[in-house]
Design a protein around this motif. Structure first.
Motif, PDB file in Angstrom:
ATOM      1  N   LEU A  88       0.650  -1.078  -0.055  1.00  0.00           N
ATOM      2  CA  LEU A  88       0.117  -0.132  -0.153  1.00  0.00           C
ATOM      3  C   LEU A  88       0.774   1.382   0.085  1.00  0.00           C
ATOM      4  N   TRP A  89       2.088   1.241   0.441  1.00  0.00           N
ATOM      5  CA  TRP A  89       2.816   2.293   0.251  1.00  0.00           C
ATOM      6  C   TRP A  89       3.122   2.938  -1.003  1.00  0.00           C
ATOM      7  N   ARG A  90       3.247   4.190  -1.119  1.00  0.00           N
ATOM      8  CA  ARG A  90       3.478   4.797  -2.488  1.00  0.00           C
ATOM      9  C   ARG A  90       4.089   6.110  -2.093  1.00  0.00           C
ATOM     10  N   PRO A  91       5.072   6.650  -3.056  1.00  0.00           N
ATOM     11  CA  PRO A  91       5.716   8.081  -2.947  1.00  0.00           C
ATOM     12  C   PRO A  91       4.791   9.323  -2.949  1.00  0.00           C
ATOM     13  N   LEU A  92       5.125  10.303  -2.302  1.00  0.00           N
ATOM     14  CA  LEU A  92       4.224  11.405  -2.359  1.00  0.00           C
ATOM     15  C   LEU A  92       4.130  11.965  -3.816  1.00  0.00           C
ATOM     16  N   MET A  93       5.003  11.809  -4.511  1.00  0.00           N
ATOM     17  CA  MET A  93       5.006  12.291  -5.988  1.00  0.00           C
ATOM     18  C   MET A  93       5.388  11.232  -6.793  1.00  0.00           C
ATOM     19  N   ALA A  94       4.993  10.935  -8.002  1.00  0.00           N
ATOM     20  CA  ALA A  94       5.502   9.809  -8.904  1.00  0.00           C
ATOM     21  C   ALA A  94       6.790  10.224  -9.404  1.00  0.00           C
ATOM     22  N   TYR A  95       7.656   9.448  -9.354  1.00  0.00           N
ATOM     23  CA  TYR A  95       8.884   9.663 -10.231  1.00  0.00           C
ATOM     24  C   TYR A  95       9.790   8.761 -11.081  1.00  0.00           C
TER      25      TYR A  95
END
Length: 119
Positions: A88-95
């Motif tokens: 479920l973890w994802r970064p604050l902004m896509a990179y």
């Protein structure tokens, strides 16, 4: 009206009738001249994000800063908790990969909202 999980929510009627107060509609003298933050969002539902060129944006009039995903990678969203499913973890902004339409890919901080949105 049937009893639902949303029964008793005081804000619903104002939201549905267009009578709510939003942050842009507030008149707070203490915030006059405050910097504005605007996310640049993906127009793609799922895509590989090869690169984002923010050279011009960083030197544009009124722009204070522009951040990309790798620059804020230390701010996980949602917070990593020991009991949380790692999937479920994802970064604050896509990179590297954009996962949905509207996913943030850059953050622009500017002197005015107009300066941030113009980019």
């Amino acid at each position: 009206m049937a009893d639902t999980p949303f029964s008793g929510r005081r804000e619903d009627e104002a939201l549905l009738r267009g009578q709510s107060t939003y942050i842009d509609g507030l008149d707070v003298p203490e915030l006059a001249g405050a910097a504005q933050a605007v996310f640049v969002r993906s127009a793609e539902a799922h895509a590989r994000l090869a690169s984002v060129d923010v050279t011009e944006a960083r030197t544009a009039d009124g722009v204070i800063a522009v951040y990309l995903g790798p620059e804020v990678d230390g701010w996980p969203f949602p917070p990593r908790l020991p009991s949380m499913n790692r999937d479920l973890w994802r970064p604050l902004m896509a990179y590297d990969t954009v996962r949905f339409v509207g996913e943030p890919i850059a953050l622009v901080i500017a002197e005015t909202r107009a300066a941030a949105v113009e980019l």
